[in-house]
Design an enzyme around this catalytic site. Structure first.
Site, short mmCIF file in Angstrom:
data_model
loop_
_atom_site.label_atom_id
_atom_site.label_comp_id
_atom_site.label_asym_id
_atom_site.label_seq_id
_atom_site.Cartn_x
_atom_site.Cartn_y
_atom_site.Cartn_z
N LYS A 141 -21.57 28.59 -27.63
CA LYS A 141 -22.38 29.81 -27.58
C LYS A 141 -23.73 29.44 -28.21
CE LYS A 141 -22.11 34.75 -28.70
NZ LYS A 141 -22.50 35.31 -27.42
C1 LIG Z 1 -22.01 34.59 -21.66
C2 LIG Z 1 -20.96 35.37 -22.37
N1 LIG Z 1 -19.73 35.45 -21.85
C3 LIG Z 1 -18.75 36.14 -22.46
C4 LIG Z 1 -18.97 36.82 -23.64
C5 LIG Z 1 -17.87 37.57 -24.30
O1 LIG Z 1 -17.45 36.90 -25.45
P1 LIG Z 1 -16.85 37.70 -26.70
O2 LIG Z 1 -15.75 38.53 -26.18
O3 LIG Z 1 -16.40 36.64 -27.63
O4 LIG Z 1 -17.97 38.50 -27.26
C6 LIG Z 1 -20.25 36.76 -24.22
C7 LIG Z 1 -20.53 37.44 -25.48
O5 LIG Z 1 -20.42 36.86 -26.53
C8 LIG Z 1 -21.26 36.02 -23.58
O6 LIG Z 1 -22.48 35.96 -24.11
#
Ligand SMILES: Cc1ncc(COP(=O)(O)O)c(C=O)c1O
Length: 313
Positions: free
Chosen positions: A156
């Site tokens: 991330k």
């Molecule tokens: C590109 C992307 N996909 C999926 C998610 C969902 O992840 P999470 O459930 O950990 O927030 C996020 C958000 O964090 C994201 O930025």
């Protein structure tokens, strides 16, 4: 919506004033996107508040850093304590929490190793991310997600969100709330900031991580809840057209939470109303997050701040 300020931000182990949390314009992160970060939510409870899946989020931060060879000078426990301390110092809950590790001011070359790593944790109020109570109207983006072995989708990282910005801006420019991107092979990947789930004939589908999707913590929570509810679940490649003929489609994410999708490319999904499985899963998700159902999976970290709003399901 403009950021609502709070008083303190955690920087490298100390709480500093919100206005002091500044960086130099020549910091490495500004030029090359060299940061890894998290988005976490703290929910109001009938008594106090609680952070949802805090260790899992902070472990993903450490994993993202590892991929980019960033040595974070804090342990998982110290980072989790930093989040709790920040929320308690600011006394703001419910809230959204933004931990970030970045390459700071040092050298200007691409090689990041000469720039220091700084870790910050901020928290502030942030309500619903995607508007639309009856479900979101979304499109398939003309932009693909990151190709494998280019920008690692499991990290991330700040830089990945240049791709997310293209998806989001294009969707909004065309009158949609969000875009779903395909991977480079034309298979469903994820939204600009959400994972995607599909229900067809009672089975729950979501793309595997190999389709350039982030390993969402909410995605994992929904998979766990669905299995627990006795729903058949499969992580498998999803062709675009399966979305159009699905009975239900929904997004998951820390910001978006569990958000039903009403239409994709103006094609109505199912009967256009929130689906039964989406509803069951989201009731369970919000019930646990808000402390109204037992925390049977051990997902909540308590915080000593009373919620500023009444807790509802
Ligand atoms: C590109 C992307 N996909 C999926 C998610 C969902 O992840 P999470 O459930 O950990 O927030 C996020 C958000 O964090 C994201 O930025």
């Amino acid at each position: 919506m403009p950021i609502q300020t709070t008083e303190k931000i955690w920087r490298n182990g100390n709480l500093i004033a919100w206005d002091q949390a500044n960086i130099h314009v020549l910091s490495h992160v500004i030029h090359y996107g060299s940061s890894v970060f998290e988005g976490v939510r703290c929910y109001g409870q009938p008594q106090g508040s609680a952070v949802f899946r805090l260790p899992e989020h902070m472990q993903r931060l450490l994993d993202s850093a590892k991929i980019y060879r960033m040595e974070i000078p804090f342990t998982l426990e110290e980072l989790c304590a930093g989040v709790v301390d920040t929320i308690e110092a600011n006394g703001v809950a419910p809230c959204y929490i933004r931990p970030i590790a970045l390459r700071g001011y040092g050298e200007i070359g691409v090689n990041p190793k000469g720039s220091p790593i700084d870790v910050y944790i901020a928290n502030f109020p942030w309500g619903k991310y995607l508007a639309g109570h009856g479900g979101a109207d979304v499109c398939i983006s003309s932009w693909n997600r990151l190709a494998p072995n280019t920008m690692p989708a499991l990290a991330k990282a700040g830089a990945n969100y240049m791709n997310s910005q293209l998806i989001k801006m294009e969707a909004e420019a065309n009158g949609y709330q969000e875009g779903i991107a395909l991977d480079v092979n034309g298979l469903v990947s994820e939204g600009s900031g959400e994972n995607v789930f599909v229900v067809r004939n009672g089975v729950l589908f979501t793309p595997p991580l190999g389709n350039s999707a982030l390993s969402g913590i909410t995605r994992d929570s929904v998979l766990t809840i669905a299995r627990h509810l006795g729903c058949r679940v499969t992580e498998q490649a999803i062709p675009r057209e399966l979305l159009y003929i699905a009975d239900e489609v929904f997004f998951t994410g820390t910001a978006a939470e569990v958000q039903g999708i009403r239409s994709i490319d103006r094609i109505v999904i199912g009967d256009g109303k929130p689906g039964e499985i989406t509803k069951k899963i989201s009731d369970e998700f919000y019930g646990i997050a808000n402390g109204l159902k037992p925390d049977k999976f051990g997902w909540l970290t308590p915080v000593k701040v009373d919620a500023s709003e009444e807790v509802t399901a």
